[in-house]
Design a protein around this motif. Structure first.
Motif, PDB file in Angstrom:
ATOM      1  N   LYS A  88      92.271 -42.597  59.877  1.00 37.64           N
ATOM      2  CA  LYS A  88      91.969 -42.531  60.826  1.00 37.64           C
ATOM      3  C   LYS A  88      91.036 -41.492  61.409  1.00 37.64           C
ATOM      4  CE  LYS A  88      96.365 -43.929  62.198  1.00 37.64           C
ATOM      5  NZ  LYS A  88      97.467 -43.537  62.990  1.00 37.64           N
ATOM      6  N   LYS A  92      86.828 -42.761  62.245  1.00 41.49           N
ATOM      7  CA  LYS A  92      86.794 -42.737  63.219  1.00 41.49           C
ATOM      8  C   LYS A  92      84.777 -41.640  63.210  1.00 41.49           C
ATOM      9  CE  LYS A  92      86.991 -39.791  67.475  1.00 41.49           C
ATOM     10  NZ  LYS A  92      87.873 -38.613  68.226  1.00 41.49           N
ATOM     11  N   GLU A  95      82.986 -44.702  63.039  1.00 36.26           N
ATOM     12  CA  GLU A  95      81.955 -45.455  63.339  1.00 36.26           C
ATOM     13  C   GLU A  95      81.314 -44.121  64.146  1.00 36.26           C
ATOM     14  OE1 GLU A  95      83.827 -48.618  65.404  1.00 36.26           O
ATOM     15  OE2 GLU A  95      83.029 -48.579  62.787  1.00 36.26           O
ATOM     16  N   ARG A 209      95.603 -50.741  59.879  1.00 37.41           N
ATOM     17  CA  ARG A 209      96.787 -50.252  61.010  1.00 37.41           C
ATOM     18  C   ARG A 209      97.496 -51.596  61.143  1.00 37.41           C
ATOM     19  NH1 ARG A 209      93.503 -51.590  65.427  1.00 37.41           N
ATOM     20  NH2 ARG A 209      94.402 -50.149  66.845  1.00 37.41           N
ATOM     21  N   ASP A 247      95.140 -53.959  69.813  1.00 36.54           N
ATOM     22  CA  ASP A 247      94.240 -53.888  69.728  1.00 36.54           C
ATOM     23  C   ASP A 247      93.305 -53.388  68.736  1.00 36.54           C
ATOM     24  OD1 ASP A 247      94.287 -53.167  73.161  1.00 36.54           O
ATOM     25  OD2 ASP A 247      95.446 -51.437  72.490  1.00 36.54           O
ATOM     26  N   ALA A 249      90.273 -52.858  65.496  1.00 35.63           N
ATOM     27  CA  ALA A 249      89.378 -51.861  65.382  1.00 35.63           C
ATOM     28  C   ALA A 249      88.255 -51.993  65.946  1.00 35.63           C
ATOM     29  CB  ALA A 249      89.375 -51.561  63.920  1.00 35.63           C
ATOM     30  N   GLU A 253      87.316 -45.510  69.476  1.00 36.66           N
ATOM     31  CA  GLU A 253      88.217 -45.563  69.773  1.00 36.66           C
ATOM     32  C   GLU A 253      87.843 -44.174  69.944  1.00 36.66           C
ATOM     33  OE1 GLU A 253      91.796 -45.440  66.653  1.00 36.66           O
ATOM     34  OE2 GLU A 253      91.591 -47.218  67.270  1.00 36.66           O
ATOM     35  N   PHE A 254      86.475 -43.774  71.261  1.00 38.40           N
ATOM     36  CA  PHE A 254      85.478 -42.408  71.092  1.00 38.40           C
ATOM     37  C   PHE A 254      84.657 -42.481  72.131  1.00 38.40           C
ATOM     38  CE2 PHE A 254      83.399 -44.523  68.169  1.00 38.40           C
ATOM     39  CZ  PHE A 254      81.593 -44.751  69.003  1.00 38.40           C
ATOM     40  N   SER A 255      85.258 -41.252  73.063  1.00 38.69           N
ATOM     41  CA  SER A 255      83.889 -41.228  74.259  1.00 38.69           C
ATOM     42  C   SER A 255      82.030 -40.619  73.729  1.00 38.69           C
ATOM     43  CB  SER A 255      84.817 -40.258  75.124  1.00 38.69           C
ATOM     44  OG  SER A 255      84.882 -38.471  74.531  1.00 38.69           O
TER      45      SER A 255
END
Length: 344
Positions: A88, A92, A95, A209, A247, A249, A253-255
């Motif tokens: 994961k 991340k 991505e 996932r 949800d 992939a 999943e990041f700001s």
């Protein structure tokens, strides 16, 4: 509470599996396990002797017992959890690097190309959202019945035991990672079907996932595989019928703060590499925009000169690839703009 009772049930199930497993072991295998444990203990005794400490060990500890199997299962479970966590984190990072390259490519474009690319990005994003809405929750009845149908069976005849045995490729009575992931291939292919850029990393992560999610919910003894009894019990439970959304992939999943912090951690060599890849992406995007223009036969340079309303009209017409419709949209938009200017 229901949670504590579930924990007790899981614990009892683990005890039962461990006892059953040791009972069913072939004598030669059990003997080998005893030998491995004996060698480990002898090694520890030597260390205790060298440290001038008491090295006496009860005779029964030389045999491989229930507690030893529990320890091995826990070690395997912890190792699998760590592997999933590492995967994961790596995804991340992938991505964020991908998004950073894309943003750098956008910044390097002129205003016109950037606006067109942003419109294309928005369209692709909406397409992904719509695709994700159609995805069935991995491992639930609806998803597995779809697999069952794709293999030539009628949905109404779904049989958990038969389904399990059909996908137990090596006939060992268990579903391992590879057998589980094969079940989700069709679902993942449908998720990415028709998207402009199919990212194989995202496809692989989606399958992983789904596999991780199903093991987490069905694998009661936490040994990392799903046995026939575990699957049949799950198929007979209420959880099997749930329809919770899934949800995908490619949902970020990041700001922006995560992305900023990630960029700051890059050394000079990594920054140069990302910049070079961003330039390659920019050229690739510009080729897409050029193709987009040529196919539509609309002079997108008009976007530089006209209102936001006209830009939207051109993009909509361009999407439709309908030149006559485009001319009408342009004329209507210009007439609307002139009418607004004439109004005091």
């Amino acid at each position: 509470s229901s949670v504590s009772s579930r924990v007790r049930d899981t614990s009892r199930y683990q005890e039962w599996v461990i006892e059953r497993t040791l009972r069913r072991l072939h004598p030669d295998i059990r003997s080998k396990l005893d030998e491995v444990k004996r060698n480990i203990i002898m090694e520890y005794r030597q260390k205790l002797k060298r440290a001038k400490m008491d090295d006496k060990v009860p005779d029964d500890l030389y045999k491989f017992q229930d507690e030893d199997l529990k320890h091995l299962l826990k070690e395997r479970h912890d190792r699998l959890s760590q592997m999933n966590d590492d995967r994961k984190k790596q995804f991340k990072k992938y991505e964020m690097e991908k998004e950073l390259k894309h943003r750098m490519a956008l910044r390097a474009m002129n205003e016109y190309d950037r606006k067109v690319q942003e419109a294309l990005d928005e369209e692709e994003k909406n397409k992904k959202i719509e695709h994700a809405k159609k995805i069935k929750h991995p491992g639930n009845k609806a998803q597995l019945e779809e697999v069952w149908e794709s293999e030539g069976f009628d949905k109404g005849t779904f049989n958990p035991k038969t389904f399990f045995k059909m996908h137990d490729m090596n006939n060992d009575g268990e579903w391992d990672d590879f057998e589980l992931e094969a079940i989700f291939e069709k679902e993942v292919d449908e998720l990415f079907e028709g998207l402009g850029d199919v990212d194989e990393e995202e496809k692989d992560e989606e399958v992983s996932r789904m596999r991780e999610h199903v093991i987490e919910h069905i694998d009661k003894d936490e040994d990392g595989v799903i046995q026939l009894k575990e699957f049949v019990d799950y198929a007979n439970s209420q959880d099997f019928d749930h329809e919770d959304p899934w949800d995908a992939a490619f949902a970020a999943e990041f700001s922006d703060d995560d992305l900023d912090n990630f960029e700051k951690t890059l050394d000079e060599s990594e920054k140069l590499d990302v910049k070079a890849q961003a330039e390659i992406e920019k050229q690739k995007r510009l080729e897409t925009i050029k193709k987009y223009e040529d196919e539509s036969k609309i002079n997108m340079a008009m976007l530089k000169e006209h209102s936001e309303k006209l830009k939207e009209a051109l993009l909509n017409a361009n999407k439709a690839k309908d030149l006559e419709k485009a001319k009408k949209l342009v004329a209507d938009s210009q007439a609307g703009d002139q009418g607004q200017k004439a109004t005091p």
